[in-house]
Design a protein around this motif. Structure first.
Motif, PDB file in Angstrom:
ATOM      1  N   LYS A  80      79.695  42.300   7.537  1.00 35.84           N
ATOM      2  CA  LYS A  80      80.320  42.643   6.267  1.00 35.84           C
ATOM      3  C   LYS A  80      81.308  41.562   5.880  1.00 35.84           C
ATOM      4  CE  LYS A  80      82.222  46.623   3.782  1.00 35.84           C
ATOM      5  NZ  LYS A  80      80.953  47.025   3.189  1.00 35.84           N
ATOM      6  N   VAL A  81      81.322  41.238   4.564  1.00 40.12           N
ATOM      7  CA  VAL A  81      82.302  40.311   3.994  1.00 40.12           C
ATOM      8  C   VAL A  81      82.976  41.006   2.827  1.00 40.12           C
ATOM      9  CG1 VAL A  81      82.637  38.137   2.755  1.00 40.12           C
ATOM     10  CG2 VAL A  81      81.071  38.233   4.711  1.00 40.12           C
ATOM     11  N   VAL A  82      84.301  41.097   2.863  1.00 39.57           N
ATOM     12  CA  VAL A  82      85.090  41.744   1.811  1.00 39.57           C
ATOM     13  C   VAL A  82      85.806  40.662   1.014  1.00 39.57           C
ATOM     14  CG1 VAL A  82      87.020  43.300   1.313  1.00 39.57           C
ATOM     15  CG2 VAL A  82      85.384  43.857   3.146  1.00 39.57           C
ATOM     16  N   ASP A  83      85.627  40.689  -0.308  1.00 38.27           N
ATOM     17  CA  ASP A  83      86.185  39.676  -1.207  1.00 38.27           C
ATOM     18  C   ASP A  83      87.268  40.322  -2.068  1.00 38.27           C
ATOM     19  OD1 ASP A  83      86.697  37.664  -3.032  1.00 38.27           O
ATOM     20  OD2 ASP A  83      84.596  37.268  -3.511  1.00 38.27           O
ATOM     21  N   PHE A  84      88.527  39.883  -1.883  1.00 39.55           N
ATOM     22  CA  PHE A  84      89.645  40.443  -2.635  1.00 39.55           C
ATOM     23  C   PHE A  84      89.851  39.775  -3.994  1.00 39.55           C
ATOM     24  CE2 PHE A  84      91.564  41.305   1.770  1.00 39.55           C
ATOM     25  CZ  PHE A  84      91.167  42.634   1.763  1.00 39.55           C
ATOM     26  N   ARG A  85      89.040  38.802  -4.351  1.00 38.03           N
ATOM     27  CA  ARG A  85      89.258  38.048  -5.586  1.00 38.03           C
ATOM     28  C   ARG A  85      88.944  38.874  -6.832  1.00 38.03           C
ATOM     29  NH1 ARG A  85      85.631  32.861  -4.966  1.00 38.03           N
ATOM     30  NH2 ARG A  85      84.222  34.466  -4.152  1.00 38.03           N
ATOM     31  N   ILE A  86      89.584  38.489  -7.937  1.00 39.12           N
ATOM     32  CA  ILE A  86      89.344  39.119  -9.232  1.00 39.12           C
ATOM     33  C   ILE A  86      88.262  38.339  -9.978  1.00 39.12           C
ATOM     34  CG2 ILE A  86      91.699  40.024  -9.346  1.00 39.12           C
ATOM     35  CD1 ILE A  86      92.355  37.713 -11.286  1.00 39.12           C
ATOM     36  N   PRO A  87      87.674  38.895 -11.049  1.00 34.81           N
ATOM     37  CA  PRO A  87      86.570  38.236 -11.753  1.00 34.81           C
ATOM     38  C   PRO A  87      86.869  36.819 -12.225  1.00 34.81           C
ATOM     39  CG  PRO A  87      86.693  40.526 -12.415  1.00 34.81           C
ATOM     40  CD  PRO A  87      87.879  40.279 -11.540  1.00 34.81           C
ATOM     41  N   LEU A  93      98.463  39.834 -10.417  1.00 33.91           N
ATOM     42  CA  LEU A  93      99.400  39.931 -11.546  1.00 33.91           C
ATOM     43  C   LEU A  93      99.180  38.825 -12.583  1.00 33.91           C
ATOM     44  CD1 LEU A  93     102.867  40.952 -10.016  1.00 33.91           C
ATOM     45  CD2 LEU A  93     101.169  42.379 -11.174  1.00 33.91           C
ATOM     46  N   GLY A  94      97.944  38.351 -12.676  1.00 33.36           N
ATOM     47  CA  GLY A  94      97.627  37.328 -13.676  1.00 33.36           C
ATOM     48  C   GLY A  94      97.997  35.915 -13.258  1.00 33.36           C
ATOM     49  N   LEU A  95      98.351  35.713 -11.988  1.00 31.67           N
ATOM     50  CA  LEU A  95      98.785  34.396 -11.539  1.00 31.67           C
ATOM     51  C   LEU A  95      97.699  33.335 -11.731  1.00 31.67           C
ATOM     52  CD1 LEU A  95     100.702  32.442 -10.106  1.00 31.67           C
ATOM     53  CD2 LEU A  95      99.760  33.244  -7.930  1.00 31.67           C
ATOM     54  N   THR A 136      97.463  32.377 -15.308  1.00 31.92           N
ATOM     55  CA  THR A 136      98.657  31.625 -15.691  1.00 31.92           C
ATOM     56  C   THR A 136      98.584  30.191 -15.187  1.00 31.92           C
ATOM     57  OG1 THR A 136     100.031  33.626 -15.679  1.00 31.92           O
ATOM     58  CG2 THR A 136     101.171  31.515 -15.443  1.00 31.92           C
ATOM     59  N   LEU A 137      98.140  30.026 -13.957  1.00 28.12           N
ATOM     60  CA  LEU A 137      98.038  28.699 -13.355  1.00 28.12           C
ATOM     61  C   LEU A 137      97.003  27.842 -14.075  1.00 28.12           C
ATOM     62  CD1 LEU A 137      98.888  26.786 -11.130  1.00 28.12           C
ATOM     63  CD2 LEU A 137      97.211  27.888  -9.622  1.00 28.12           C
ATOM     64  N   VAL A 138      95.838  28.424 -14.316  1.00 31.91           N
ATOM     65  CA  VAL A 138      94.790  27.687 -15.027  1.00 31.91           C
ATOM     66  C   VAL A 138      95.280  27.271 -16.414  1.00 31.91           C
ATOM     67  CG1 VAL A 138      92.510  27.915 -16.113  1.00 31.91           C
ATOM     68  CG2 VAL A 138      92.860  28.710 -13.769  1.00 31.91           C
ATOM     69  N   GLY A 139      95.955  28.203 -17.102  1.00 29.51           N
ATOM     70  CA  GLY A 139      96.464  27.896 -18.437  1.00 29.51           C
ATOM     71  C   GLY A 139      97.519  26.810 -18.426  1.00 29.51           C
ATOM     72  N   ALA A 142     108.075  30.036 -10.293  1.00 32.19           N
ATOM     73  CA  ALA A 142     106.874  30.200  -9.466  1.00 32.19           C
ATOM     74  C   ALA A 142     107.189  31.055  -8.241  1.00 32.19           C
ATOM     75  CB  ALA A 142     106.342  28.833  -9.051  1.00 32.19           C
ATOM     76  N   GLU A 143     108.320  30.798  -7.605  1.00 35.57           N
ATOM     77  CA  GLU A 143     108.712  31.579  -6.436  1.00 35.57           C
ATOM     78  C   GLU A 143     108.921  33.051  -6.790  1.00 35.57           C
ATOM     79  OE1 GLU A 143     110.518  27.404  -5.723  1.00 35.57           O
ATOM     80  OE2 GLU A 143     109.973  28.688  -7.419  1.00 35.57           O
ATOM     81  N   ALA A 144     109.558  33.297  -7.936  1.00 33.61           N
ATOM     82  CA  ALA A 144     109.794  34.681  -8.357  1.00 33.61           C
ATOM     83  C   ALA A 144     108.468  35.397  -8.619  1.00 33.61           C
ATOM     84  CB  ALA A 144     110.663  34.700  -9.608  1.00 33.61           C
ATOM     85  N   TYR A 145     107.505  34.669  -9.191  1.00 32.75           N
ATOM     86  CA  TYR A 145     106.184  35.222  -9.453  1.00 32.75           C
ATOM     87  C   TYR A 145     105.533  35.661  -8.139  1.00 32.75           C
ATOM     88  CZ  TYR A 145     102.255  35.660 -12.754  1.00 32.75           C
ATOM     89  OH  TYR A 145     101.274  36.123 -13.596  1.00 32.75           O
ATOM     90  N   MET A 146     105.640  34.804  -7.128  1.00 27.94           N
ATOM     91  CA  MET A 146     105.036  35.126  -5.838  1.00 27.94           C
ATOM     92  C   MET A 146     105.692  36.359  -5.213  1.00 27.94           C
ATOM     93  SD  MET A 146     102.564  33.053  -5.475  1.00 27.94           S
ATOM     94  CE  MET A 146     102.146  33.446  -3.782  1.00 27.94           C
TER      95      MET A 146
END
Length: 319
Positions: free
Chosen positions: A111-118, A143-145, A148-151, A170-174
């Protein structure tokens, strides 16, 4: 007393200690040296596990992923050791080479579990896995990180990039993301489902991952190791080791962004690329505020009953 009864009694002592928060952090634990913590396995697979130091981090060297590890080998507070070859953690598997696939096949994953979003799948691609394996999508919000990073990078504007990522933002976002691992019912449900599968005696070797294998995957690993009674300092070192395994790759990313002209100051990305103790502390402080203790988080936050916690011990810890 039979060995089975001794094991059951030890598990009961462990769970009781977790419940009242009295388990001593340093019991039955000798801190490994820095060299031992970051020593990598010789290769090729299979690794001569029995020849490795007990506290060595077991990296799986691949060409298309840099943060793939077996979580086994750590000593527990009761003197046991986490079994190897059952649970793996990693970064995204979308860029595995043919040689990597051969290596991953040797792990015997079921089994492989992927936590990534679309959005991460859209940009990074789906996992490339050995034949017969299909990843299970178990999305945990960032949380949209990622967006945000890509943008921010896409603007190519150093002023906007500084406004988005500089000045401690960036630190606060994390830190916000890590608190959400605890506060979000959806995130808790995904982590809990993965822990239940790991505890299932019928479940074979399992791997879970996100994009970088350090935040969502790092928290999942920290929670699992703590649930197995691995000392907190050891679980923290496992979490922080992502910085060691990702350092060279992440530096190449920053150098490429600067060379291409997309970022004048790519060091703005460092707080997002690294794991940090204060990020982890944000999550643990949140779980203590919400649930009173780590045990409360496991039972009330993740909804794991004593039977499941005992099954984790039985399956993953050997005496």
């Amino acid at each position: 007393m039979s060995r089975a009864r001794i094991r059951l009694a030890a598990t009961g002592v462990l769970l009781s200690a977790l419940a009242v928060g009295t388990l001593p952090v340093g019991a039955a634990y000798a801190a490994p040296t820095a060299t031992a913590r970051h020593q990598q396995h010789p290769y090729p697979y299979p690794y001569p596990y029995q020849q490795q130091l007990a506290e060595t981090i077991r990296q799986i060297p691949l060409q298309g992923a840099v943060n793939v590890r077996d979580i086994g080998g750590y000593r527990t507070l009761l003197g046991g050791q986490v079994r190897q070859g059952l649970v793996y953690r990693s970064d995204a598997l979308s860029k595995l080479t043919d040689a990597d696939l051969t290596t991953v096949s040797g792990l015997g994953l079921t089994k492989v579990v992927d936590f990534r979003i679309p959005m991460e799948l859209q940009y990074d691609g789906a996992d490339r896995l050995p034949a017969g394996l299909t990843p299970t999508s178990r999305q945990v919000s960032d949380l949209g990180l990622y967006g945000t990073l890509v943008g921010a990078i896409a603007t190519g504007d150093p002023v906007k990039q500084e406004q988005i990522l500089g000045g401690g933002r960036a630190e606060a976002y994390m830190r916000d993301i890590y608190r959400t691992f605890v506060t979000s019912p959806d995130s808790r449900a995904q982590f809990a489902a993965t822990l239940r599968e790991i505890a299932d005696g019928a479940q074979g070797p399992l791997l879970y991952h996100c994009t970088s294998g350090k935040d969502r995957t790092g928290w999942m690993s920290y929670v699992l190791l703590r649930a197995l009674a691995v000392p907190q300092p050891t679980a923290e070192r496992d979490y922080l080791a992502s910085n060691t395994f990702r350092a060279a790759y992440d530096a190449q990313v920053r150098a490429g962004l600067k060379q291409s002209g997309r970022m004048q100051n790519p060091d703005l990305l460092i707080p997002l690329q690294e794991v940090r103790q204060d990020y982890l502390d944000s999550a643990t402080a949140q779980l203590e505020a919400d649930y009173g203790s780590f045990y409360g988080y496991l039972t009330d936050g993740l909804g794991l009953d004593l039977k499941t916690l005992a099954k984790l011990q039985t399956k993953l810890v050997r005496s």
